[in-house]
Write a protein that holds these residues in place. Structure first.
Motif, short mmCIF file in Angstrom:
data_model
loop_
_atom_site.label_atom_id
_atom_site.label_comp_id
_atom_site.label_asym_id
_atom_site.label_seq_id
_atom_site.Cartn_x
_atom_site.Cartn_y
_atom_site.Cartn_z
N SER A 43 25.35 -20.78 -44.29
CA SER A 43 25.30 -22.21 -44.63
C SER A 43 25.14 -22.98 -43.32
O SER A 43 25.91 -22.77 -42.39
CB SER A 43 26.62 -22.67 -45.29
N PHE B 216 25.15 -26.59 -41.42
CA PHE B 216 25.55 -28.00 -41.48
C PHE B 216 25.04 -28.71 -40.23
O PHE B 216 24.72 -28.08 -39.23
CB PHE B 216 27.08 -28.10 -41.52
N ALA B 217 25.00 -30.02 -40.31
CA ALA B 217 24.56 -30.77 -39.15
C ALA B 217 25.28 -32.10 -39.07
O ALA B 217 25.37 -32.81 -40.07
CB ALA B 217 23.06 -31.00 -39.23
N PRO B 218 25.80 -32.45 -37.92
CA PRO B 218 26.27 -33.83 -37.73
C PRO B 218 25.04 -34.72 -37.53
O PRO B 218 23.92 -34.20 -37.46
CB PRO B 218 27.09 -33.74 -36.44
N LEU C 147 27.46 -21.43 -40.48
CA LEU C 147 28.62 -20.71 -41.00
C LEU C 147 28.11 -19.46 -41.72
O LEU C 147 27.35 -19.55 -42.67
CB LEU C 147 29.37 -21.62 -41.97
N PRO D 188 22.82 -31.15 -32.50
CA PRO D 188 23.21 -29.75 -32.70
C PRO D 188 23.27 -29.36 -34.18
O PRO D 188 23.06 -30.20 -35.06
CB PRO D 188 24.62 -29.74 -32.12
N ARG D 189 23.56 -28.07 -34.40
CA ARG D 189 23.76 -27.53 -35.74
C ARG D 189 25.07 -26.76 -35.79
O ARG D 189 25.59 -26.34 -34.75
CB ARG D 189 22.63 -26.55 -36.08
N PHE D 190 25.56 -26.57 -37.00
CA PHE D 190 26.78 -25.80 -37.20
C PHE D 190 26.47 -24.74 -38.25
O PHE D 190 26.14 -25.08 -39.40
CB PHE D 190 27.92 -26.71 -37.66
#
Lengths: 336, 336, 336, 336
Positions: free
Chosen positions: D193, D195-197, D214, D210-212
């Motif tokens: 998965s 996510f992105a701020p 998981l 950036p990206r996150f």
């Protein structure tokens, strides 16, 4: 670029380690001869190296076909003679520290080089090739913390080998800090005072372990060294330089941090071969590159002599209990 | 539990700070009188404290109604007299360090207490109340690193105040390490040698900053202290204890770690009031609790005397350049 | 400055701790009444406090003579009622978190305050009073690392108490990170996704420990939280804020560093009362000062409500396995 | 032991770096041919290497006399073809990551090896050769922190090169964490998965930096990765493994600590070639030793395929905004 042939003199722990390292990490070099009075030991080391001779005579090893440089890792008492064989043939030398068992012997090497008019001898003070020491040297040279006032040094071994003596605590252990201090500061040591707490009951009787060595330098800095070769917990070398406008410390090795059972902990290296593995590699690579061009890339015979003279003064101070001046001959132009 | 009334003698920086702290952090106590020769200063401090008298006479402050304990933060030269007023009335005292400007003065306080037969005087060596120092003391007492061999100490201030002198470097700054070493080790200091690098060009002329103090103790430990009160970068107190089986260090304050512009950095506290804020709070709370029962909770008059005697020897060594023995009177039974 | 009289509601672990703390560290305040349904427990706590009443009825405690403020540390289900007694009398409140067991209950407190037209209720999110959190907040507010993009949070306990449930992992533990994130960022949480690895075999069956909570905020930041209440090794709270131009981390407590037996180690605090001891002290001092003026000094009823709403969404996400939006009522002008 | 002749395919930044490294740090190997479509670039790199041919055709370089192994550092799109030339001749390969631009291409390499019945291809995931990663792997394999529950990873670059795309953030940067996680855990990634701020205003428009990320694994662990390639302050790779009974972190590089101007600071490496210099050396040495025996010493073609498949799923998740399963073919016996 042809491959540099190396004669390794001495097939004990350090010699065997250097020989292996040459094959593994130093491109452009190979061991062609290994000499050791113990023929079996020489053979064993040579066996791991494709096509290297095993000999018992250092002179023969130095003279073997294809030898272009000499690495000396025999006991200190044998260094001067082996260096002589190399100098006779004009071959570059990497000599394990100390250059000689006493300052007089080291001075004779200095004099022999002067007669040749060339610097061919490098002494194996590997810390000068450690990444952290290199950064500290750059910072000091760039004035990053101002004029240095103090070096606070710690030199700890988990335990000392059976043959270790009170004099070796200074001449074999603290000698690394003597060279590091001279190099980092670009100054000579002018006097030494050795202090001692009540010796550790966990150190061998009579060793006088630990010691506290205080050196004064030509530029007005103070260098203090805790030498403790039976500290029990591991191998640790730390140094904090304090200057007029800041301080800089080295010696916390990179390590995985583990949280477990109530503690946040990192393993302490147990041995100098772990802590300074990269420095030994880098020393060898730099020396091979310099030797291929006929020169040295690090501490030279003068450094070997000066370090020996400081250690002699330290031994004298440890015996007398009083501050002892270091007397050096005038530094020859070859080493300026 | 009724509230303990406190007379604060001295309304300068330290006195004002203690007075504020009593109101804010020490439950069970309140300031009832503030004395300072400078009436305005006394009034200013008292004004912030509901219902406290402002006076110029320390004797009158000590004798004021409701006073059950005395906190002395006047200049060192005035300590002995103020302590005297408190002892006359049998009141517990917290006296800022040094107890007296010299060992002779401190010894007179010791003698006065002996005549009373009770210990009423606590000296404000706040480090004994710092959480980290407390943990180190526990560890040493529990034998956690074996018999102590070394204490390596650093005592650095960003810059010294205008009135600072070469003697204060020892008597006002290094005195904290003298007390800390005596307490941590449970030993007396028997000799002191003071060394100095070429003084920092960034320190005031003539101050002789920094210094390196080497102390020998009754139990065979060595204590070295770098005292550098113009180090430029901040306030820093560090201590590493080295024992026969391990070492323990304190002095890296908890701080947010910031990564920015190529650096991973933490702010260094700029002042002892920041670094030891909790220690000052804890000192006060413990003293208030002990004073309410008529006693002390920390370093006593003997500790103040012994520290003063060591500092006198250090000043003598700094002047003579030689190792100087510390001569103490015999420790009276009251302080054993 | 007269002394503020405090009624403590709840004489369990937290209530007893707060009551002791008031006497010891908060100048200007004293406990006048302690209420607990368990009369023995109330008496025991009151006994340590000079002249405090012990009661079983919270309403009576709030109404006791001399009470000027109310500290609520009873179980969550009893908070709303006790807050009501205080608001009826216009008394300032410090209420342990959570403000109420669910968002609806917290919202009723918000509505009651709106009717009064004053903010009287502070919620005991003590991290806002921790020195490190304070520094991080300052840094973020000053733009020291640019606009925040991430908060990476760790919340670990050595082990969970017997009564702990899967929902408490979010509502009792992660709620601290919810409040900290809202406060640090100055933003509301808009959605929550809860993930879980295969649960630890060392945690109680059915607890679903650990969890990984991912929050999205109104300003476009992502907040991830590892909540692990049976991590085994100790209590640990860490937070790294990552901004457009740097990052900042907190959570390595000041500790003596010990080298021993091959390790360089620091003890990990075992309990939140150790890690946040100073924060609890500071929370109390700030609240006492603010309450004496009739106000609050920290997270208010709106913060209590918003945190409860986020935790409800987290519980829903943990059950459904999908991202869940957080729905808040419009923020009333009183809380802007 | 004769010297291993190596053909280097690709003379860009990575190819030139590997070629230099072979001569300098890998004993027992030398570059005999360098191929690059840009003839000048190939000549320039070959010129620094005694007696190496410069060619434009990779097939010719692989077929050149004396070539015993192939190092591929051309653009990803050219990898599969060059690997093919090597496999045709049964030569060992070290191929820079990614093995191919997509999972399908990587799978064709896997299938080609299966037809040969031998593993000849190693992929250049150099972290597996980093000392710290090695220690973490040992600790996990030894059960030192129990069954792993989380890996928390940070992957930060000071700034991204001009040609960088949103997909490369996952396929070129996060791919290192994909391989590291698979290797450390000994598990496959089963779902991703992303996510992105709100993207950093300091990163190039449209990059979505950036990206996150998981990841869920076959053994029930969660792996979270912050990928931020314009973090501004330097290059930083960190990883914390959290297990049932402890945690272990890596990524604080050894560095001189400088106190200056109110800060205690360490320099952050600015580039992966600095941070992983030793890992690249070690990768090369281990590969040379293994290739001389006809094998590989590190991540193989299957690892290259699996990493590519995970990155494809990550790209899909980044686009769709939803959790995406990773579909792998069955693992062939050759890779078990």
């Amino acid at each position: 670029m042809s491959t540099l042939g190396i004669a390794v003199i001495g097939a004990g722990r350090m010699g065997a380690d250097h020989a292996r390292r040459i094959g593994r990490t130093a491109g452009g070099a190979r061991v062609v001869a290994v000499a050791d009075p113990d023929a079996g030991r020489a053979k064993e080391v040579a066996a791991g190296l494709d096509g290297a001779y095993a000999l018992t005579d250092p002179a023969a090893a130095v003279a073997a076909p294809g030898v272009g440089a000499v690495l000396i890792a025999s006991p200190a008492a044998a260094h001067e003679e082996a260096v002589g064989y190399a100098l006779e043939r004009g071959l570059p030398v990497l000599c394990e520290k100390p250059l000689a068992p006493d300052a007089a012997g080291a001075l004779r090497v200095v004099e022999a080089e002067q007669r040749l008019g060339r610097r061919l001898v490098q002494v194996g003070f590997m810390r000068r090739h450690d990444a952290e020491y290199g950064l500290l040297k750059e910072l000091l040279d760039a004035g990053g913390i101002g004029r240095p006032l103090f070096l606070h040094c710690r030199h700890r071994n988990a335990s000392s080998p059976p043959f270790f003596t009170a004099d070796m605590l200074l001449g074999d252990s603290a000698v690394h800090e003597v060279d590091a201090a001279r190099w980092l500061l670009g100054q000579e040591v002018t006097a030494v005072s050795v202090f001692a707490p009540a010796p550790s009951s966990l150190a061998p009787e009579g060793l006088g372990d630990p010691r506290f060595v205080l050196m004064e330098t030509s530029g007005g800095a103070l260098v203090d060294v805790e030498v403790f070769v039976n500290c029990g917990f591991g191998y640790e070398v730390r140094c904090e330089a304090v200057g007029e406008s800041g301080s800089a410390s080295l010696g916390e090795p990179q390590a995985v941090e583990v949280r477990r059972a109530g503690l946040r902990a990192q393993a302490v290296p147990q041995d100098f071969t772990v802590r300074f593995a990269d420095a030994y590699d880098r020393q060898l690579r730099r020396w091979v590159a310099a030797a291929a061009r006929g020169g040295v890339a690090g501490p030279d015979a003068w450094d070997g002599y000066a370090a020996a003279a400081v250690c002699e003064a330290a031994v004298a101070s440890a015996r007398s209990g009083v501050r002892t001046a270091v007397e050096l001959v005038e530094r020859p132009p070859l080493y300026r």
